[in-house]
Design an enzyme around this catalytic site. Sequence first.
Site, PDB file in Angstrom:
ATOM      1  N   ASP A  37      -5.918  -2.099  11.645  1.00 44.46           N
ATOM      2  CA  ASP A  37      -4.898  -2.697  11.070  1.00 44.46           C
ATOM      3  C   ASP A  37      -5.455  -4.037  10.263  1.00 44.46           C
ATOM      4  O   ASP A  37      -6.536  -4.296  10.530  1.00 44.46           O
ATOM      5  CB  ASP A  37      -3.820  -3.398  12.294  1.00 44.46           C
ATOM      6  CG  ASP A  37      -2.469  -3.547  11.624  1.00 44.46           C
ATOM      7  OD1 ASP A  37      -1.486  -2.612  11.738  1.00 44.46           O
ATOM      8  OD2 ASP A  37      -2.320  -4.759  10.947  1.00 44.46           O
ATOM      9  N   ASP A  63      -8.381  -2.832   6.002  1.00 43.07           N
ATOM     10  CA  ASP A  63      -7.231  -2.797   4.653  1.00 43.07           C
ATOM     11  C   ASP A  63      -7.672  -1.415   4.283  1.00 43.07           C
ATOM     12  O   ASP A  63      -8.446  -1.157   3.387  1.00 43.07           O
ATOM     13  CB  ASP A  63      -7.701  -3.871   3.667  1.00 43.07           C
ATOM     14  CG  ASP A  63      -6.798  -3.732   2.480  1.00 43.07           C
ATOM     15  OD1 ASP A  63      -5.898  -2.958   2.337  1.00 43.07           O
ATOM     16  OD2 ASP A  63      -6.873  -4.757   1.781  1.00 43.07           O
ATOM     17  N   VAL A  64      -6.635  -0.652   4.617  1.00 49.07           N
ATOM     18  CA  VAL A  64      -6.594   0.867   4.046  1.00 49.07           C
ATOM     19  C   VAL A  64      -6.683   1.123   2.648  1.00 49.07           C
ATOM     20  O   VAL A  64      -6.937   2.248   1.940  1.00 49.07           O
ATOM     21  CB  VAL A  64      -5.660   1.603   4.902  1.00 49.07           C
ATOM     22  CG1 VAL A  64      -5.761   1.615   6.426  1.00 49.07           C
ATOM     23  CG2 VAL A  64      -4.161   1.217   4.326  1.00 49.07           C
ATOM     24  N   ASN A  90      -1.316   6.070   9.098  1.00 47.20           N
ATOM     25  CA  ASN A  90      -0.090   5.549   9.542  1.00 47.20           C
ATOM     26  C   ASN A  90       0.559   4.247   8.763  1.00 47.20           C
ATOM     27  O   ASN A  90       1.502   3.929   8.649  1.00 47.20           O
ATOM     28  CB  ASN A  90      -0.102   5.390  11.325  1.00 47.20           C
ATOM     29  CG  ASN A  90       1.208   4.652  11.497  1.00 47.20           C
ATOM     30  OD1 ASN A  90       2.304   5.359  11.246  1.00 47.20           O
ATOM     31  ND2 ASN A  90       1.176   3.504  11.895  1.00 47.20           N
ATOM     32  N   TYR A 156       8.584   2.859  -2.958  1.00 48.00           N
ATOM     33  CA  TYR A 156       8.789   3.522  -1.814  1.00 48.00           C
ATOM     34  C   TYR A 156       8.743   4.880  -1.898  1.00 48.00           C
ATOM     35  O   TYR A 156       8.089   5.670  -1.463  1.00 48.00           O
ATOM     36  CB  TYR A 156       9.506   2.632  -0.801  1.00 48.00           C
ATOM     37  CG  TYR A 156       9.466   3.162   0.661  1.00 48.00           C
ATOM     38  CD1 TYR A 156       8.387   2.497   1.357  1.00 48.00           C
ATOM     39  CD2 TYR A 156      10.305   3.931   1.197  1.00 48.00           C
ATOM     40  CE1 TYR A 156       7.994   3.018   2.776  1.00 48.00           C
ATOM     41  CE2 TYR A 156      10.114   4.392   2.706  1.00 48.00           C
ATOM     42  CZ  TYR A 156       8.830   3.982   3.168  1.00 48.00           C
ATOM     43  OH  TYR A 156       8.748   4.218   4.510  1.00 48.00           O
ATOM     44  N   LYS A 160       5.865   7.912  -1.048  1.00 47.70           N
ATOM     45  CA  LYS A 160       6.154   8.763   0.025  1.00 47.70           C
ATOM     46  C   LYS A 160       6.373  10.145  -0.330  1.00 47.70           C
ATOM     47  O   LYS A 160       6.049  11.120  -0.008  1.00 47.70           O
ATOM     48  CB  LYS A 160       7.438   8.367   0.834  1.00 47.70           C
ATOM     49  CG  LYS A 160       7.343   6.991   1.635  1.00 47.70           C
ATOM     50  CD  LYS A 160       5.943   6.983   2.456  1.00 47.70           C
ATOM     51  CE  LYS A 160       6.077   5.704   3.223  1.00 47.70           C
ATOM     52  NZ  LYS A 160       4.714   5.793   4.121  1.00 47.70           N
TER      53      LYS A 160
END
Length: 288
Positions: A37, A63-64, A90, A156, A160
């Site tokens: 995370d 940090d993805v 996730n 968003y 997605k």
Amino acid sequence: MKEFKGKTAVITGAGNGFGVEFAIECAKREMKLVLADINEEDLKRTEQVIKEMGVEVIAVPTDVSLYEEVAHLAEKTVEIFGSVDLLFNNAGVVVPGPIWEIPVKDWEWIMGVNVNGIAFGLKAFIPVMLKQGTPCHIVNTASVAGLLTTPNMVAYHASKHASVALTESVAMQLEAANSKIGMSVFCPGFVQTDLHNCDRQRPERYAITSDEPYYQSPTYRAGLERAKHVITTGIPIDSISQSVFIAIEEERFYILTHPQYNLVIGKRVKEMIEGQNPDTQFFLKAKS
């Protein structure tokens, strides 16, 4: 994938929401855990919960949206546990508002986490799984917002939809390669997560600043209030993780949580194949 005991699971966005629930469910199944995370305080809290459950766990601040950090996460996982069996891509964020109003850095942040975060996870971990040659599984967290479209949360929705398509396409590639890697895309509706507070997870390069008028605008404030309402009034989060694991065991690709949205998803597809324009009044009518 049907056997979990002693296997290794990696979870991004493990500091809050679905990430915590997935971690707890993994621990119940006696898996070894790698938690990631961007928020170190939240990450340590989840790590402590898992330690108290008596399973092996490491926490790796990540940090993805930066590939080098996701690559480091994969390297650390193999270094400590030697394998990767279950991956939850996730981590996710949201910023409300019309495309012509939201700052460019918000668009970049949402795409960086919600799309690149998944892509980087796949790029870093799939080679490890392929080399192992053992049954593995990947769950990418998208949203029902990736299967239907509304007038709100344009960035968003875009992110997605991209994450759903990304997962579908990679699943086809893995199947064509005769791999033992299963894939699922998790598309929840409104659930009582902490997503409406995601602004506190911003890295410095995407920080809210006083010189950006959008963050003081009625549009931004109204969007935050709307997000808080729909999330806090969503279904309980503790009803989710077990059903996700059942889907993994059953090798189901699409994991949905709210059957009431099926009609809306079907309506969108029907409009496409019948050559209709999107029904821009549908959600306005539904809200009245």
